[in-house]
Write a protein that holds these residues in place. Structure first.
Motif, PDB file in Angstrom:
ATOM      1  N   ARG A 185      65.388   4.498 -42.983  1.00 59.21           N
ATOM      2  CA  ARG A 185      63.963   4.488 -42.200  1.00 59.21           C
ATOM      3  C   ARG A 185      63.340   3.603 -43.642  1.00 59.21           C
ATOM      4  N   TYR A 206      68.522   5.322 -30.091  1.00 65.03           N
ATOM      5  CA  TYR A 206      68.645   7.043 -30.394  1.00 65.03           C
ATOM      6  C   TYR A 206      68.237   8.212 -29.370  1.00 65.03           C
ATOM      7  N   MET A 217      64.010  12.068 -38.698  1.00 65.89           N
ATOM      8  CA  MET A 217      63.554  10.162 -37.547  1.00 65.89           C
ATOM      9  C   MET A 217      62.342  10.509 -37.021  1.00 65.89           C
TER      10      MET A 217
END
Length: 1011
Positions: A185, A206, A217
């Motif tokens: 990330r 995703y 996220m």
């Protein structure tokens, strides 16, 4: 009739493929792009990106290459297929498998000995070797105090991607970002902000249904998807017609309406669900399972017993090579091969490019794993851990190997082994600068500690060192509350006299955490306690503490003390050879020199601090160096240079979290000053996401308040002020005292409460005078105080009240500005000019030429906002002198700047001024400059005597309004009806462009409309 389990072609995704193709063409044209493919489980995200890969492999990517491309003629095109790298995130514990998708994407380059790898310089190869064992030696793991090299690794990864994309577009696919580890990330954030002209398309997939409210996220995707280069592609379920096409491809013939209706109703258009339902029974009838999980289990339960056992091993291992599968499953070679062939033939298991076995779809793995009995799952985890431990003993290496072992022992419930391997994996994570994963692993080890006999011997380190290292990892992530609690636990473990150096090191870290949490007095007390333990000792801990104290006092504006502390820290740093202490000391020294009238000497020290931090990869010190160098240049009036320094810092110091956000706030502040308010807003992180330290949050809130006040969004400013002041009260730093007071004062002045504005200025000056020697910031705040007192004096005169107290306060404020501006730079001089002009206004001797000079001083610094406000003051002064041409010229200059900036409140204020003075909003094409127009001409201008178009009768009414007369009194004095007087007053208010009788009286007095 033969039935395939998976469709041979993609159905219903032509628009999405076209969007991805367009993004790839952008990348080919040196416009790096991002695409995020979102959708529920089984909707076809992986299938879509697989189709894109096949499309790219089969079709050259043609795109014009911009003329800025080196060594290429303008308008040239390039025909070349894109290079594709693909990796996927792994669901492993708490996400401690650092950089999983990046490693998976880059591993084929190493396996195939890609020639680009040979072009990398040794330092880049060493950095990449940390995550790609075999490329180069990873080197020694850094100590707990020198683990700031994540930025260096990110730069190495960016350089590799840039080189791979030099001759053809690069497609980087990162799947299942909902499982992304912390370090991945962080790299995504860095990559998005660092891309400029690389031929790179990043495609991430995703599951949006996995992103719960607190999912890590969620804020990152919200931030990334706001980028102008980003596309968000959401895959919807198939409609009935599209599902019919899919079934026709699977069946080899169009389905009948009954089957189509049945499958569409049960799958709800989910392609995977439809495929699995069809695989479970070609008619879609009867006792077919009602859920996707049951449908998938029907598939696996049809396999032979040996194949089902292999599925259980793969479900636990996720990606398992042949040898490990053989070891754990315990099958002879022939039954093993037969079982694997069956699982592959049924399209449940696939083989990846590295020859490892994995489930075709994550949902298949999940349902098999969920079906395991607890003891069965623990046994498989332990067996896999044993196999991986053996490989480690045979010489294999890598953070993924150590993390995998730790995960399997923890899942197996083997607490001693889980403790030992968690500590080992944490050290491996630190080596690749994966601070989040290191923190998670150390927290796991600390949680196991009480349950494991002889834990220190098994862990290979005392508990206090694990607490220290975990705190340091959390500090890198701006998780200072957790760092503080871990350090306090470490301090509670022993007597500080037993090991004073260790205790002092813990206390230094604790002081830094307390400072970040806006508890400066505690931080300094902690620092003094630590220094007391090291009296007379020459050691690294002593050098770190003195350099930290120098930095803390620098932040408090105690520049005389800073110089002495910094020089002491430099002596200690040289004696023990600690470049981090030296960098920190030079940073503090540079700021002190710049703030006390030696900007060039200060900048030189700050650049030396940056060079030292860069050499050691000390990201925290490197980021502080760039921030403080930019601040020193900005104070010296070199704001454009400061902005370039900040942009360099954002590229060179890609530290995620609060450090990076602080640099973004600095860039926003500098862009705001230079008049680029769109960039100021674009680079500023959202304050709704609380991912900064307390001190970092205060900085962000102030930058948002600047923009809100500048644009005239007073409601937002009012909403931000309570938290700004709450945090500001806890700080002892003038860099916050001044803007907190300025923000409150500006807001109160804007809404008309001058008493509240005055109180804010006085409070800010009291705080800064008690704790700092920061003359530049004191002068800035005092200048605003002069402005407020000038407005107050003007208001008193409008009311025919005593303006003496306001004039006296204005004079006192001006003396502060003058004291700070002695032998100062261009910023202080412009500030002094502005303050003197406001002081003249306070004394009732406002002059147009003076304000024009003020505007010119700000324009020379390239600060358009204060220049526009000076032009506005010049217009009002000229209007008072009946010089309409000069007023219109200044008004036009102010309005041009205000409109370009987006300063809506100032535009509205200028419109009111233009209406009151009946001025044109733009300068006439051939108007003479004000100073060139003869006074006789101005006097001959009929509008000069009556700029507002008032009739003689209205002038009589206005004179009585200015004296405070009511409509009844006006009627009696001028022999008219009260109603007629009311009509006259309404017309006067309209002509003057004001909303109240008080404002009308003020305009009348200031413009000389009444005696």
């Amino acid at each position: 009739m033969g039935t395939r389990v998976t469709s041979a072609r993609v159905v219903g995704r032509s628009a999405e493929l076209a969007e991805l193709r367009a993004a790839l063409l952008d990348a080919a044209a040196r416009r790096p792009s991002l695409a995020f493919v979102a959708g529920e489980s089984g909707v076809g995200k992986t299938r879509l990106v697989r189709e894109l890969r096949q499309l790219v492999a089969a079709t050259p990517v043609a795109a014009p290459v911009p003329s800025v491309a080196p060594d290429r003629p303008a308008g040239a095109t390039e025909e070349a297929g894109a290079l594709v790298l693909a990796g996927e995130c792994v669901q492993l514990g708490d996400g401690e498998l650092a950089y999983a998708p990046l490693v998976g994407a880059l591993r084929p380059l190493l396996r195939d000995a890609h020639p680009v790898l040979e072009t990398l310089d040794p330092a880049t190869r060493r950095a990449l070797g940390r995550v790609l064992p075999g490329l180069d030696g990873a080197g020694e793991a850094p100590g707990p105090d020198v683990d700031d090299g994540q930025g260096r690794l990110f730069e190495a990864l960016l350089e590799l991607l840039d080189r791979l994309a030099a001759d053809r577009p690069l497609l980087l696919i990162l799947e299942d970002l909902h499982w992304a580890d912390r370090s991945t990330r962080a790299f995504l954030t860095f990559l998005v902000r660092s891309l400029v002209q690389e031929r790179l398309l990043v495609v991430g997939t995703y599951r949006h249904d996995e992103l719960h409210r607190r999912h890590p996220m969620r804020p990152l995707l919200a931030e990334l998807e706001r980028d102008a280069r980003a596309r968000r592609i959401e895959l919807r379920p198939l409609d009935r017609e599209e599902l019919g096409e899919l079934l026709a491809d699977l069946l080899g013939t169009p389905p009948d309406e009954a089957l189509l209706g049945r499958l569409h109703g049960r799958s709800e258009g989910n392609p995977l669900f439809a495929e699995e339902l069809l695989a479970a029974g070609p008619d879609g009838r009867g006792a077919l399972p009602s859920t996707l999980r049951d449908a998938l289990m029907v598939r696996t339960e049809r396999l032979p017993a040996d194949a089902q056992e292999l599925l259980r091993v793969i479900a636990v291992g996720q990606r398992v090579d042949h040898d490990a599968l053989a070891d754990v499953a315990g099958l002879d070679p022939r039954p093993l091969r037969d079982a694997l062939r069956e699982a592959v033939a049924q399209q449940i298991v696939v083989v990846d490019e590295d020859g490892r076995y994995a489930f075709r779809h994550a949902l298949l793995r999940e349902v098999v794993d969920d079906d395991l009995l607890p003891g069965e799952r623990a046994e498989l985890h332990r067996a896999l851990a044993t196999v991986l431990e053996r490989r480690l003993a045979e010489g294999a290496s890598g953070v993924h190997l150590t993390s995998g072992i730790a995960h399997h022992y923890a899942a197996a419930g083997d607490q001693p082994a889980a403790l030992r391997t968690a500590v080992r994996a944490a050290r491996a994570a630190r080596e690749v600068h994966a601070h989040g994963e290191e923190a998670d692993l150390l927290e796991r080890a600390l949680g196991l500690w009480p349950a494991v006999p002889d834990a220190e011997a098994i862990a290979g380190a005392p508990r206090v060192l694990l607490l220290r290292d975990a705190a340091q990892a959390h500090a890198h992530l701006a998780e200072h509350e957790r760092a503080e609690s871990l350090l306090l636990a470490g301090l509670d473990l022993g007597d500080e006299q037993d090991d004073p150096r260790l205790t002092a090191g813990l206390l230094e870290r604790l002081a830094r955490a307390q400072w970040a949490l806006l508890r400066p007095l505690e931080a300094l007390a902690t620092t003094e306690r630590a220094l007391g333990l090291l009296d007379g000792l020459v050691c690294v801990e002593h050098a770190r503490l003195v350099s930290w104290k120098a930095k803390a006092r620098m932040l408090q504006g105690r520049y005389g003390e800073v110089v002495a502390l910094a020089r002491e820290a430099l002596v200690l740093a040289h004696a023990v050879g600690d470049r981090i202490s030296e960098s920190r000391a030079r940073n503090a020294l540079g700021v002190a020199l710049a703030a006390t009238g030696r900007p060039d000497d200060g900048a030189r020290e700050l650049r030396r601090a940056i060079a030292l931090a860069e050499r050691d990869g000390a990201v925290a010190e490197l980021g502080a160096g760039y921030v403080n160098l930019a601040d020193a240049l900005h104070i010296a009036g070199r704001t454009r240079e400061a902005r370039e320094v900040t942009r360099t810092g954002l590229r060179v110091v890609p530290a995620p979290g609060s450090d990076h956000r602080w640099q973004q706030a600095v860039l926003s502040e500098l862009s705001f000053a230079l008049g680029d308010w769109d960039e100021a807003a674009a680079v500023l992180p959202d304050v709704t996401e609380r991912r900064s330290s307390e001190v970092g949050r205060l900085n962000l809130l102030l930058r948002h308040a600047d923009l809100a006040l500048g644009r005239g969004d007073h409601e937002q400013a009012a909403a931000l002020l309570p938290e700004i002041e709450l945090l500001g009260e806890r700080s002892t730093e003038p860099q916050f005292h001044v803007p907190v007071a300025m923000t409150r004062a500006r807001y109160e002045e804007r809404v008309g409460d001058l008493d509240a504005a005055r109180r804010a200025i006085d409070a800010g000056l009291d705080r800064i005078e008690l704790c700092a020697e920061d003359q530049a910031r004191m002068a800035l705040l005092s200048a605003i105080g002069v402005e407020i007192e000038a407005t107050a004096a003007q208001r008193e005169r409008d009311r025919r009240a005593d303006d003496g107290p306001a004039r006296e306060r204005a004079s006192a404020m001006l003396r502060r500005v003058e004291a700070a501006a002695a032998d100062a730079g261009p910023t202080e001089r412009a500030n002094l000019l502005h303050a003197r002009a406001d002081h003249d206004r306070a004394c009732g001797v406002d002059d147009h030429a003076t304000w024009v000079a003020v505007a010119a001083a700000w324009e020379a610094l390239e600060y358009p906002y204060p220049a526009a406000r000076a032009h506005r003051a010049a217009a009002e002064a000229a209007l008072r002198d009946r010089d309409r041409a000069a007023a219109e010229a200044s008004l036009a200059a102010a309005r041009s700047i205000a409109e370009r900036l987006g300063a809506r409140w100032l535009v509205a204020d200028l419109e009111r001024l233009a209406a009151r003075g009946r001025l044109r909003a733009t300068e006439p094409p051939d108007a003479a400059a004000p100073e060139e127009r003869p006074a006789a001409d101005r006097a001959a201008d009929p509008a000069a005597e009556d700029p507002y178009g008032l009739t003689p009768r209205e002038r009589e009414v206005l004179a009585l309004v200015a004296d405070g007369a009511t409509n009844r009194v006006i009627g009696e004095r001028l022999f008219m009806a009260e109603k007629t007087a009311s009509v006259h007053v309404s017309r006067i208010l309209a002509k003057l462009g004001v909303r109240s009788r008080t404002e009308a009286a003020g305009v009348a007095h200031r413009q000389g409309l009444v005696d």
